[in-house]
Scaffold this active site. Structure first.
Site, PDB file in Angstrom:
ATOM      1  N   GLU A   1      79.922  80.340  44.256  1.00 26.70           N
ATOM      2  CA  GLU A   1      80.187  81.662  43.691  1.00 26.70           C
ATOM      3  C   GLU A   1      80.474  81.479  42.215  1.00 26.70           C
ATOM      4  OE1 GLU A   1      83.222  84.050  45.487  1.00 26.70           O
ATOM      5  OE2 GLU A   1      82.254  84.047  47.452  1.00 26.70           O
TER       6      GLU A   1
ATOM      7  N   GLU B   1      91.914  90.366  40.923  1.00 25.53           N
ATOM      8  CA  GLU B   1      92.244  88.959  40.709  1.00 25.53           C
ATOM      9  C   GLU B   1      93.736  88.774  40.427  1.00 25.53           C
ATOM     10  OE1 GLU B   1      89.773  87.464  41.547  1.00 25.53           O
ATOM     11  OE2 GLU B   1      88.041  88.619  40.902  1.00 25.53           O
TER      12      GLU B   1
END
Length: 268
Positions: free
Chosen positions: A49, A60
């Site tokens: 990824e 995040e």
């Protein structure tokens, strides 16, 4: 078959889960990031990824937020991340490469233009954290035309009705967010998520990768026993930050961490 389909078929034949390594494109700089990317498959990453930096990464935790900030300071953009992917693909035509990020840079480039460039760069899938299925029609059509999988997220709050919406049009695999919250903060509990992983697998007919709460080899092994793949990101970008702070070489630190995590997933 796509690279993702081939890789998951091979993993199934081996009777094991895959290890998906997340790195932020351009962290800490383009050249070091390219070297890390090239080394990941040999260190044990079955799928990669590749994050593309964005200034407001709402899903995040602190680790990946800081990684995005480092990449942006180094001049990274979605376009530069695609250049990074294209460079990787010149030396590796087998390892699936999935972009992960946020919708704003993709929309700014334009869906069709992005999909065409992503295909030319050897991208196999896209995860857009902040694009709900109800708003993904045009993006999905552009990606599908180029043979790129749109990979969606399922979460602990996704009930049966929501799952039917999430998996429609999803291909490659489904990304199961193992904890409620942002990346890299809480820890996944394999026993607690086993039923949910099976529910997502049954609803989609696709492999299920689990992430957002896996940091250590022990945690990765536990998740590997119930999922089709294990995603680790924050722990890897923390290795970048630690190496910078200690004035050590960045690439070996990341590669060593990937090797340990990949070995744990294989042993599970």
């Amino acid at each position: 078959m796509s690279r993702l389909d081939r890789r998951f078929a091979a993993l199934k034949a081996e009777g094991r889960a895959g290890f998906i390594a997340y790195v932020m494109g351009g962290d800490p700089d383009f050249e070091t990031s390219a070297a890390i990317l090239d080394a990941l498959p040999g260190a044990g990453a079955d799928i990669i990824e590749l994050g593309f930096a964005f200034s407001d990464p709402m899903a995040e935790g602190p680790s990946i937020q800081r990684a995005a900030e480092r990449a942006l300071r180094a001049g990274m953009s979605l376009s530069r991340t695609l250049e990074l992917a294209a460079g990787f693909r010149k030396g590796d035509d087998e390892t699936p490469l999935v972009l992960m990020g946020y919708l704003n840079p993709v929309e700014s480039m334009g869906y069709e233009a992005f999909a065409a460039r992503a295909a030319q760069s050897g991208i196999d899938g896209l995860i857009v954290v902040d694009c709900p299925p109800e708003e993904a029609g045009a993006l999905h059509a552009a990606l599908e035309a180029e043979g790129i999988s749109l990979i969606r997220l399922a979460t602990p709050t996704s009930d049966a009705g929501r799952l039917r919406v999430v998996v429609k049009g999803t291909s490659g695999f489904v990304y199961y967010v193992s904890v409620a919250g942002v990346t890299g903060v809480k820890s996944a509990d394999p026993a607690a998520i086993a039923a949910a992983v099976q529910q997502v697998r049954d609803a989609s007919g696709l492999p299920v990768a689990v992430g957002f709460g896996v940091r250590t080899p022990e945690q990765a092994a536990g998740v590997a026993r119930i999922a089709d793949a294990v995603v680790v990101g924050s722990a890897l970008v923390d290795e970048v930050a630690r190496a910078i702070a200690d004035q050590h070489a960045v690439k070996p630190a990341v590669v060593d961490a990937v090797r340990a995590l990949g070995a744990a997933v294989r042993a599970a």
